[in-house]
Design an enzyme around this catalytic site. Structure first.
Site, PDB file in Angstrom:
ATOM      1  N   LYS A  31     124.903 -11.021 105.618  1.00  0.00           N
ATOM      2  CA  LYS A  31     124.162 -12.134 105.274  1.00  0.00           C
ATOM      3  C   LYS A  31     124.843 -13.061 104.319  1.00  0.00           C
ATOM      4  O   LYS A  31     125.184 -12.705 103.241  1.00  0.00           O
ATOM      5  CB  LYS A  31     122.743 -11.858 104.643  1.00  0.00           C
ATOM      6  CG  LYS A  31     121.702 -13.004 104.394  1.00  0.00           C
ATOM      7  CD  LYS A  31     120.544 -12.783 103.670  1.00  0.00           C
ATOM      8  CE  LYS A  31     120.683 -12.528 102.211  1.00  0.00           C
ATOM      9  NZ  LYS A  31     120.812 -13.930 101.461  1.00  0.00           N
ATOM     10  N   LYS A  59     117.864 -20.713 104.486  1.00  0.00           N
ATOM     11  CA  LYS A  59     116.202 -21.039 104.319  1.00  0.00           C
ATOM     12  C   LYS A  59     116.172 -22.402 104.710  1.00  0.00           C
ATOM     13  O   LYS A  59     115.400 -23.409 103.958  1.00  0.00           O
ATOM     14  CB  LYS A  59     115.909 -20.914 102.788  1.00  0.00           C
ATOM     15  CG  LYS A  59     116.212 -19.212 102.288  1.00  0.00           C
ATOM     16  CD  LYS A  59     115.620 -19.015 101.018  1.00  0.00           C
ATOM     17  CE  LYS A  59     115.923 -17.424 100.766  1.00  0.00           C
ATOM     18  NZ  LYS A  59     117.183 -16.928 100.545  1.00  0.00           N
ATOM     19  N   VAL A 169     116.170  -4.920  96.889  1.00  0.00           N
ATOM     20  CA  VAL A 169     116.675  -3.495  96.494  1.00  0.00           C
ATOM     21  C   VAL A 169     117.544  -3.514  95.442  1.00  0.00           C
ATOM     22  O   VAL A 169     118.608  -4.386  95.453  1.00  0.00           O
ATOM     23  CB  VAL A 169     117.121  -2.675  97.623  1.00  0.00           C
ATOM     24  CG1 VAL A 169     117.724  -1.422  97.198  1.00  0.00           C
ATOM     25  CG2 VAL A 169     116.091  -2.635  98.634  1.00  0.00           C
ATOM     26  N   GLY A 190     122.582  -7.116  97.906  1.00  0.00           N
ATOM     27  CA  GLY A 190     123.943  -7.876  97.282  1.00  0.00           C
ATOM     28  C   GLY A 190     124.486  -7.389  96.172  1.00  0.00           C
ATOM     29  O   GLY A 190     125.363  -6.345  96.538  1.00  0.00           O
TER      30      GLY A 190
HETATM   31  P1  BMP Z   1     120.580  -8.874  95.459  1.00  0.00           P
HETATM   32  O1  BMP Z   1     120.492  -7.675  95.954  1.00  0.00           O
HETATM   33  O2  BMP Z   1     121.696  -9.345  94.675  1.00  0.00           O
HETATM   34  O3  BMP Z   1     119.410  -9.304  94.607  1.00  0.00           O
HETATM   35  O4  BMP Z   1     120.534 -10.186  96.695  1.00  0.00           O
HETATM   36  C1  BMP Z   1     119.432 -10.450  97.313  1.00  0.00           C
HETATM   37  C2  BMP Z   1     119.798 -11.479  98.424  1.00  0.00           C
HETATM   38  O5  BMP Z   1     118.515 -11.820  99.274  1.00  0.00           O
HETATM   39  C3  BMP Z   1     120.414 -12.648  97.850  1.00  0.00           C
HETATM   40  O6  BMP Z   1     121.069 -13.176  98.987  1.00  0.00           O
HETATM   41  C4  BMP Z   1     118.855 -13.508  97.720  1.00  0.00           C
HETATM   42  O7  BMP Z   1     119.121 -14.750  97.955  1.00  0.00           O
HETATM   43  C5  BMP Z   1     118.182 -13.345  99.157  1.00  0.00           C
HETATM   44  N1  BMP Z   1     116.751 -13.044  98.782  1.00  0.00           N
HETATM   45  C6  BMP Z   1     116.101 -12.492  97.958  1.00  0.00           C
HETATM   46  O8  BMP Z   1     116.465 -11.887  97.062  1.00  0.00           O
HETATM   47  N2  BMP Z   1     114.645 -12.752  97.901  1.00  0.00           N
HETATM   48  C7  BMP Z   1     114.066 -13.170  99.019  1.00  0.00           C
HETATM   49  O9  BMP Z   1     112.631 -13.306  98.865  1.00  0.00           O
HETATM   50  C8  BMP Z   1     114.516 -13.938  99.977  1.00  0.00           C
HETATM   51  C9  BMP Z   1     116.149 -13.970  99.911  1.00  0.00           C
HETATM   52  O10 BMP Z   1     116.765 -14.428 101.019  1.00  0.00           O
END
Ligand code: BMP
Length: 212
Positions: A31, A59, A169, A190
């Site tokens: 992603k 988005k 997660v 991420g």
């Molecule tokens: P991380 O595992 O570092 O928290 O990243 C999560 C990813 O998913 C980020 O790219 C964030 O922008 C995206 N995201 C999110 O965390 N929650 C949502 O509800 C929708 C997302 O796209």
């Protein structure tokens, strides 16, 4: 299938390609969103698409014509899927789904976001957005791993035909195994991967935990 999507929110090409290469055997898609594309340009999508299918997380949330133009750019750049918002309404979503059908690509719709603020405004509309995604023929929805019970609710609404991809997660506190058990098809991860000293080990651990 690994049930794992890498959220590649690093901002420079060198790190992005290094990490994507390291984890490619553990992830089903990558992603890519504003952090990396604003840093390196849309061309990074094509480079990453050689390693794994790319989900373009822009988005999308605009009028149908602007949505159409955005989707065309993103699919021409080599992305396999796009993430759109749903709150802009059915006509906007229809516009993205139509372009995706023309290009034979996927559309995922955000139902309710995973961060604490995600309950402030999404909560009353999440179910409606999920139903709209199903009615419009979207590929699936984005639902929060931080609230597996909500993933269960959303699964009941959309049935088994649509996919659920689920961020939140690790860094945001969600458990990969819990949200897969609640009905998600993929987790999106991420920071727990790209900030790890060994992204491959981190990805492998998450895969093992999910056993899917
Ligand atoms: P991380 O595992 O570092 O928290 O990243 C999560 C990813 O998913 C980020 O790219 C964030 O922008 C995206 N995201 C999110 O965390 N929650 C949502 O509800 C929708 C997302 O796209």
């Amino acid at each position: 299938k690994n049930c794992l999507i890498l959220a590649l929110d690093v901002t420079d090409r060198e790190n992005a390609l290094r990490i994507a290469n390291e984890v490619s055997e553990y992830v089903d898609s990558i992603k890519v969103g504003y952090p990396l594309v604003l840093g390196e340009g849309l061309g990074i999508v094509k480079e990453l698409a050689e390693l794994a299918p790319v989900i373009a997380d822009f988005k999308v949330a605009d009028i149908p014509n602007t949505d159409r133009l955005i989707c065309e750019h993103v699919f021409n750049a080599g992305a396999d899927a796009i993430i759109t918002h749903g709150f802009t309404g059915r006509d906007s979503l229809d516009s993205c789904v139509k372009v995706a059908e023309e290009y034979d690509r996927d559309v995922y719709v955000v139902t309710e976001m995973s961060h604490p603020g995600g309950v402030e405004f999404f909560r009353p509309v999440a179910e409606t957005i999920a139903q709209m995604a199903a009615d419009a023929g979207a590929t699936g929805v984005v639902a929060p791993a931080t609230r597996p019970e909500r993933v269960r609710d959303i699964r009941k609404i959309i049935g088994d035909d649509l996919h659920i991809i689920s961020p939140g997660v690790g860094a945001q506190g969600g458990s990969a195994a819990d949200v897969i058990n609640a009905g998600a098809d993929w987790v999106i991860v991420g920071r727990s991967i790209y900030n790890s000293n060994s992204p491959a080990d981190a990805a492998m651990k998450i895969c093992n935990e999910m056993k899917c």
